[in-house]
Motif scaffolding. Structure first.
Motif: not given
Length: 231
Positions: A79-85
């Motif tokens: 979820l964090t990677r998706a937010a960063e993207g």
């Protein structure tokens, strides 16, 4: 609403490395049919290439234990990677889970209090012995209630009843409310956490009950007296 892209066009774009096409094609495959395994592979490919929507979907799968044991840490990392993207849905959800409005996604990831969601619930207050009915006081905090209500905004549909003869849901004058079922493709990491909290409170696995569903009753709406049954 934009017309749905035809399947062959999606396949061609996915083959050319279009992350959005890979994700959309993966989700279509995962909805059923012989291409489900290919859909899972495509979703992982899109996520590895930085596709935020694919990463957010894999986060939900990790939280919900789809074809695997659930992993909250992996779910939050994805979820964090998706937010960063830049995937907006992941950003708003991570802010909600962290109870913080900032945009430092790694900091928000560290502030998510899984213990608040997964802590044992107090015993229910029994309000009726026959039938046995209990009330869980303060099961969710107000901000969480607002969040889940917000997930249903603009997505609620007239609620159906199950037709045993036709083996499907249908509209009925007996039921006038609206609802939104959080199935595999509507679920979020947060809805999986809510399911885990319900599971702990009831002492029963999520596999034994229906999909998490948001119900809305406007003034005057009802579900008339009826009999439920198992098939």
């Amino acid at each position: 609403m934009e017309p749905e892209t035809d399947l062959q066009t999606l396949r061609n774009a996915a083959r050319d490395g279009d992350i959005g096409a890979q994700t959309e094609l993966a989700l279509r495959y995962l909805r059923g049919g012989p291409e489900r395994a290919e859909g899972a592979t495509l979703l992982r490919t899109a996520a590895a290439a930085g596709g935020g929507r694919a990463q957010a979907m894999l986060a939900t799968f990790a939280a919900g234990g789809v074809d695997r044991e659930p992993s909250w840490d992996e779910a939050l990392d994805l979820l964090t990677r998706a937010a960063e993207g830049g995937w907006e849905n992941a950003q708003t959800e991570l802010r909600f889970l962290a109870e913080d409005a900032q945009s430092d996604w790694r900091t928000l990831r560290a502030r998510v209090r899984l213990d608040r969601w997964l802590a044992p619930c107090p015993p229910p207050r029994i309000v009726s012995e026959a039938p046995r009915i209990g009330v869980l006081e303060s099961f969710l905090w107000p901000e969480a209630c607002d969040w889940f209500i917000g997930l249903g905004k603009d997505k609620l549909r007239p609620a159906a009843v199950y037709d045993l003869d036709e083996r499907r849901g249908r509209l009925s004058e007996q039921r006038t409310n609206s609802d939104l079922a959080f199935g595999l493709f509507e679920a979020r990491v947060s809805t999986c956490l809510l399911q885990a909290r319900i599971e702990a409170a009831l002492g029963a696995s999520v596999t034994t009950y229906e999909a998490l569903t948001l119900m809305h009753y406007a003034p005057g709406q009802e579900f008339a007296p009826h009999h439920d049954f198992l098939v």
